[in-house]
Design a protein around this motif. Sequence first.
Motif, short mmCIF file in Angstrom:
data_model
loop_
_atom_site.label_atom_id
_atom_site.label_comp_id
_atom_site.label_asym_id
_atom_site.label_seq_id
_atom_site.Cartn_x
_atom_site.Cartn_y
_atom_site.Cartn_z
N LEU A 176 38.60 34.92 41.85
CA LEU A 176 39.92 35.12 42.43
C LEU A 176 39.78 35.83 43.79
N ALA A 177 38.89 36.83 43.82
CA ALA A 177 38.67 37.56 45.07
C ALA A 177 38.22 36.61 46.17
N LEU A 178 37.33 35.71 45.82
CA LEU A 178 36.80 34.75 46.77
C LEU A 178 37.92 33.88 47.33
N ARG A 179 38.76 33.37 46.40
CA ARG A 179 39.87 32.51 46.82
C ARG A 179 40.81 33.24 47.74
N LEU A 180 41.13 34.47 47.39
CA LEU A 180 42.09 35.23 48.19
C LEU A 180 41.50 35.57 49.55
N LEU A 181 40.21 35.85 49.56
CA LEU A 181 39.57 36.15 50.83
C LEU A 181 39.56 34.91 51.72
N GLU A 182 39.44 33.74 51.10
CA GLU A 182 39.51 32.50 51.87
C GLU A 182 40.94 32.22 52.31
N GLN A 183 41.88 33.03 51.83
CA GLN A 183 43.31 32.85 52.12
C GLN A 183 43.77 31.45 51.70
N ASP A 184 43.32 31.04 50.52
CA ASP A 184 43.69 29.74 49.98
C ASP A 184 45.16 29.77 49.56
N HIS A 219 47.20 27.85 47.93
CA HIS A 219 47.59 27.55 46.54
C HIS A 219 47.41 28.77 45.65
N THR A 220 46.29 29.45 45.84
CA THR A 220 46.02 30.61 45.00
C THR A 220 46.98 31.74 45.34
N ILE A 221 47.24 31.92 46.64
CA ILE A 221 48.17 32.99 47.03
C ILE A 221 49.53 32.75 46.40
N GLU A 222 50.00 31.49 46.49
CA GLU A 222 51.30 31.17 45.88
C GLU A 222 51.30 31.46 44.40
N ARG A 223 50.20 31.11 43.77
CA ARG A 223 50.10 31.31 42.33
C ARG A 223 50.19 32.78 41.97
N GLY A 263 50.99 45.28 41.02
CA GLY A 263 49.77 45.44 41.79
C GLY A 263 49.39 44.18 42.56
N ALA A 264 50.02 43.05 42.25
CA ALA A 264 49.64 41.79 42.91
C ALA A 264 49.90 41.88 44.40
N GLU A 265 51.06 42.47 44.73
CA GLU A 265 51.45 42.61 46.14
C GLU A 265 50.36 43.32 46.95
N GLU A 266 49.88 44.46 46.41
CA GLU A 266 48.87 45.24 47.13
C GLU A 266 47.60 44.42 47.31
N ILE A 267 47.25 43.68 46.25
CA ILE A 267 46.02 42.89 46.33
C ILE A 267 46.14 41.83 47.41
N LEU A 268 47.29 41.16 47.47
CA LEU A 268 47.48 40.13 48.49
C LEU A 268 47.41 40.75 49.89
N ASP A 269 48.04 41.93 50.04
CA ASP A 269 47.99 42.61 51.33
C ASP A 269 46.55 42.94 51.70
N ALA A 270 45.84 43.51 50.71
CA ALA A 270 44.45 43.89 50.96
C ALA A 270 43.64 42.67 51.35
N ALA A 271 43.85 41.56 50.64
CA ALA A 271 43.09 40.34 50.92
C ALA A 271 43.33 39.90 52.36
N GLU A 272 44.60 39.97 52.79
CA GLU A 272 44.91 39.52 54.14
C GLU A 272 44.22 40.42 55.16
N LYS A 273 44.28 41.74 54.91
CA LYS A 273 43.65 42.67 55.85
C LYS A 273 42.15 42.44 55.90
#
Length: 696
Positions: free
Chosen positions: A207-215, A217-221, A229-239
């Motif tokens: 999941l970390a890999l996908r989010l780091l790739e800013q995929d 589909h995964t972000i939407e999911r 905590g999902a919000e923070e993770i998405l923010d962190a991934a973007e940063k």
Amino acid sequence: MKRLPVVALAGNPNSGKTSIFNAMTGSRQHVANYPGITVEIKEGEARSTEPHMRVVDLPGTYSLTPYSPDEVAARDYLLDQHPDLVIHVVDASNLERNLYLTTQLMELGVPLLLALNMMDIAEIRGIRIDTDKLSRVLGVPVVRTVGNRGTGTEELLAKAAEMSSSHSDWVPVDLTYGSSSDRALAMLEKMIRECGLLKDKVHPRWLALRLLEQDSHTIERVERLEAEGAEEILDAAEKLAEQVFREMNDETEGVIADHRYGFVAGVVKRVKTSPLESRLYMSDRIDRFLTNPVLGPVVMTLVLFGLFQFTFAVSSAPVSWVESFFGWLHGVAWELIPEGFLRSMVVSGAIDGVGGVVGFVPLIMFMFFFIAVLEDTGYMARIAFLMDRLFRKFGLHGSSIVPFIVSGGITGGCAVPGIMAARTLRDPKERFATILSVPFMNCGGKLPIYALLIAAFFSSHEGFVLFGLTILSWVFAMSSAKLLRSTVLRGESTSFVLELPPYRLPSMKSLLLHMWERTWLYLKKAGTVILLASVLMWALMTFPVLPEDRAEGLSGDELARESLSYSVAGRAGRAVENVTGPLMGFDWKVNVALIGGFAAKEIVVSTLGTAYSMGEAEAEDTTSLSERLRVEPGWNPIMALALVIFTMLYMPCVATVAVIKRETGSWGWMGFSILYTTIVAGVMATLVYQVGMLVT
Ligand code: GDP
Ligand code: MG
């Protein structure tokens, strides 16, 4: 009850999954439905293995970062259904490209078994692959197979049974993606693990890999989960992704892909030797001619034209058999059922309606057969390659050429297989623009109408007019694509590189299977939606019944005409006469015929026949009707031209509409298609009529 182990077949398109699937399951297979997945997925039971297994044939996919609906379906299946084992079918003659997906499957951690398929082709090309070493390097068992001949599938079955029965956990393999990405990954993985995000579906690292790739589909999911905590993770991934971008001066997706390719290149270097490596492949040599900027288009035109002519030649006899069968059925039903509405409904509604549509089946079957030949040999990819530059100007992809041609690019096709052929397009917007524009092409159903009107008004320029109409339909369809792509379907064109897979001799079995699958889809439609629509159209053109006192003294053709005029369709035709008359010169008789054309375009001709009290005109023999129209007041060449244009463009027939609904998966787009085409038709026909009347 104990759950059967589930084995999923994954791999690039054309790597031989279906062949291996068939060898593993024999005839015990069916199409399975999974919630939310629109692409078809086939399932079957493995032939006598211990333990028993369910085998699933996933749609082809190049990558688990999905672009096409097929790829989304394959990935969602893996994530949501969690199979016990994935057999990754790898085309051994194209090891590099195929192993890219392997790295992604290894990242996912699903227990993996490699079927090294197309070993025969690899051997012919002199490619040697050290299977044991490959297995050691990847840490994955490898079995050599030749899918279309069933070689190696027994061993594959045994190995799969052994592996799947242990229901092992998914353990992702840690590849390295360079220090910046690895650091970012570790941080994200930790956050995901702590918050337990999607923990019963996928491994945190994946999941970390996908989010780091800013995929996306995964972000939407993840967004849809609305988990804590999902919000923070998405923010962190973007940063983190931005940070990697700054450090590496490249998108994380690109950085990660580069490392996967690097890994693959390393593996291939160790396991593969090929004396014929370089550009001396047969395919490359053939391509020097077939994709040559000058020779290529010439050969392509000849091939397509030849195939088209041949299709019509071989299908003309079977088409007439089917037609005479329905003619016979028509007669039998007429005899058996006593006079009344039931007889009229069964004969004129159901049998004639469905017969008209099923009559096309042999044609469609051969058309699909030749499309399968083009696809399986690899020539289709060359056609797409040649057309890509031109089609891009209209916001389409080179592969769109096929739907356009099949739908009637050379006058006489059919939009139903055409729309289905659009499945090969990966970008949804390009695909929808294609689907919505191909009904403008001149399908076989429009021909009888053209023939009737040409005979009546343009008989001295027959060939010229027909040719002009072919060109015109291309102009309309391509302009429509451009229009849609710059308005409702605006967006970037796909950057996806056109693949030129090596040429290959197709196997008869696969060709027949492809042909049959697609034809069956069409037949199923004819059996349900089209049957209903035919009966509905019949009812619209029959009810309400002409009252006794008005029917008195009338008989035969006169009675038929009056009844039609009194029906709902007749009234609708009259109701819009005040609009269509001044604008396009269409009176109610033309209107009712056009309404009838919704069931199938050929019906326009027979309904015109009824409306003009000529009896039901046969589509093949319309001499008397065209003579009648020539002298009819209100009819003139300008109005006939407007009518031709209107028929070319207005709403697709019910079979096409049904397929549009199916392929877009949306009632909205289906409705849009009906409105859009009809509005374009109205505007164009009005233009022709008004300008024409002004000039003359
Ligand atoms: P899928 O798209 O992965 O399902 O691939 P298919 O099973 O439909 O196979 C694509 C084409 O390759 C068909 O024409 C098959 O007959 C052919 N094919 C499959 N396996 C082999 C193989 O091992 N060797 C050769 N020469 N052809 C194969
Ligand atoms: Mg397949």
